[in-house]
Design a protein around this motif. Sequence first.
Motif, PDB file in Angstrom:
ATOM      1  N   SER A 175      -7.798  44.625   7.291  1.00  0.00           N
ATOM      2  CA  SER A 175      -9.117  45.155   7.657  1.00  0.00           C
ATOM      3  C   SER A 175     -10.205  44.320   8.291  1.00  0.00           C
ATOM      4  O   SER A 175     -10.749  44.452   9.194  1.00  0.00           O
ATOM      5  CB  SER A 175      -9.492  46.155   6.395  1.00  0.00           C
ATOM      6  OG  SER A 175     -10.632  46.725   6.843  1.00  0.00           O
ATOM      7  N   LYS A 178      -9.184  43.103  11.766  1.00  0.00           N
ATOM      8  CA  LYS A 178      -9.333  44.275  12.841  1.00  0.00           C
ATOM      9  C   LYS A 178     -10.860  44.129  12.967  1.00  0.00           C
ATOM     10  O   LYS A 178     -11.430  44.165  14.381  1.00  0.00           O
ATOM     11  CB  LYS A 178      -9.107  45.703  12.239  1.00  0.00           C
ATOM     12  CG  LYS A 178      -7.442  45.612  12.059  1.00  0.00           C
ATOM     13  CD  LYS A 178      -7.283  47.220  11.672  1.00  0.00           C
ATOM     14  CE  LYS A 178      -5.592  47.284  11.896  1.00  0.00           C
ATOM     15  NZ  LYS A 178      -5.184  48.648  11.471  1.00  0.00           N
ATOM     16  N   LYS A 179     -11.661  44.296  11.998  1.00  0.00           N
ATOM     17  CA  LYS A 179     -13.289  44.039  12.060  1.00  0.00           C
ATOM     18  C   LYS A 179     -13.720  42.834  12.821  1.00  0.00           C
ATOM     19  O   LYS A 179     -14.542  42.669  13.821  1.00  0.00           O
ATOM     20  CB  LYS A 179     -13.911  43.990  10.797  1.00  0.00           C
ATOM     21  CG  LYS A 179     -13.744  45.327  10.059  1.00  0.00           C
ATOM     22  CD  LYS A 179     -14.585  45.203   8.696  1.00  0.00           C
ATOM     23  CE  LYS A 179     -14.336  46.426   7.795  1.00  0.00           C
ATOM     24  NZ  LYS A 179     -14.894  46.356   6.463  1.00  0.00           N
ATOM     25  N   GLN A 181     -11.928  41.007  15.146  1.00  0.00           N
ATOM     26  CA  GLN A 181     -11.439  41.141  16.426  1.00  0.00           C
ATOM     27  C   GLN A 181     -12.260  42.125  17.300  1.00  0.00           C
ATOM     28  O   GLN A 181     -12.639  41.704  18.332  1.00  0.00           O
ATOM     29  CB  GLN A 181     -10.053  41.550  16.363  1.00  0.00           C
ATOM     30  CG  GLN A 181      -9.202  41.566  17.770  1.00  0.00           C
ATOM     31  CD  GLN A 181      -9.498  40.083  18.354  1.00  0.00           C
ATOM     32  OE1 GLN A 181      -8.841  39.187  17.648  1.00  0.00           O
ATOM     33  NE2 GLN A 181      -9.675  39.732  19.296  1.00  0.00           N
ATOM     34  N   TYR A 182     -12.803  43.282  16.443  1.00  0.00           N
ATOM     35  CA  TYR A 182     -13.691  44.221  17.075  1.00  0.00           C
ATOM     36  C   TYR A 182     -14.950  43.536  17.436  1.00  0.00           C
ATOM     37  O   TYR A 182     -15.611  43.715  18.656  1.00  0.00           O
ATOM     38  CB  TYR A 182     -13.755  45.424  16.211  1.00  0.00           C
ATOM     39  CG  TYR A 182     -15.067  46.318  16.564  1.00  0.00           C
ATOM     40  CD1 TYR A 182     -14.747  47.070  17.860  1.00  0.00           C
ATOM     41  CD2 TYR A 182     -16.150  46.319  16.242  1.00  0.00           C
ATOM     42  CE1 TYR A 182     -15.571  48.158  18.198  1.00  0.00           C
ATOM     43  CE2 TYR A 182     -17.126  47.245  16.469  1.00  0.00           C
ATOM     44  CZ  TYR A 182     -16.855  47.862  17.738  1.00  0.00           C
ATOM     45  OH  TYR A 182     -17.886  48.895  17.921  1.00  0.00           O
TER      46      TYR A 182
END
Length: 389
Positions: A175, A178-179, A181-182
């Motif tokens: 998680s 992903k955060k 990379q976002y």
Amino acid sequence: MVETQFKNRIGSIAILIVGVLVSLEYAIGLINLHASPAPVMISFLISIIMVLACYLLQKVTLQKRKYSLELAAGLCLTLLLYFAIYNPFNHAAFWYGLIFYPILISLFENKAIFIRWTTIFLVVFSCFLLYLKYIQNISTLTLTNIFLFGIGTSLISTLIFHTNILFSEYRKNVSAKKKQQYVMNLLQTFIPTIERKTQINRNEILVMSSLIKLVMDRFPEEEVTETEAYLISLLHFVSRIKCPDYIFEKDGRLTSFEYQLVQEHCMFGNEIIGEIEEFSKVEVAFTHHHEKINGTGYPYGLKGDQIPVFSQTLGIVESYLAMINPRSYREGTLSSKAVIAEISRENSYDDKVVEALLSVLETEGLKPDHDYLVVNNKHSEGQSDYFSA
């Protein structure tokens, strides 16, 4: 958020699981019962009322989350022990529900609670076996086998607990990535706009990131990663989007209103990162990177040790790069000695941060005209960098 809510409710779920186990036992007993089921049904209803009472009591304590799981663990053990002793069908293996208690507690994913209540379980379970021996006259061999079952479930629950913890950490890492990379992708979409807006080359991001990491390595207790160094450099570059375009084309000093607009870029990290826990260190460091140890900085006028080392590092690297690269408000660039002298004269940074930067420059053999430090910016002439400290 969903995971936090589930952890807050796991105690209530555990009590309901106990209720389901008891209900199944009663259902099996009623199927095999040859006598009138009326007394058993009354006992069953009383037992269900007990389970519901414990469930509601635990739900009330959700408002005090510190004690919620502790109470749930105690209530589950109490209920299972009560049903094991009560044993309405005189079933020889009614204790089986009790030995599943450690597995139930392992689902709480709380190390302190798991160790404490598993230990309590083993003590209570040993006392329960003594009760079986002297009240029901069960053989020592049978009791030994039951005790081994209890030890076995405790070991299995330990394995389940550690597996859940590892899986939980894995999910958090996925998680977080992903955060991360976002946020990176979001910020990088602004880079072309910033280059057109300021005429400053994106190479500045890598230059600043690398130098920040080298300086922060002199403070191993801070544990700043390459990703964090890059993210804060990327934030700094993109934060220029908050300023009106004309500011980057203006010669001379800013007005008080324009200076106030420039100061707002310190809040850019909070606006982009928000409450993402994984980036809290970067967000805090970015917010305070224009604070000065003498208390004359912004946005909060912090002093001395109130300013994080990471913030001071971003600030001093920002100043250093601004002074070794051409700017419209001065002719040429400054030498390393002149830059360090100017930074020291300002009394804006802690001595240990200044010494760390100087150590990096000397150890790495970096010079103002070195490709590693000088931003390759063909449009730099005639532009002002109002983001330097």
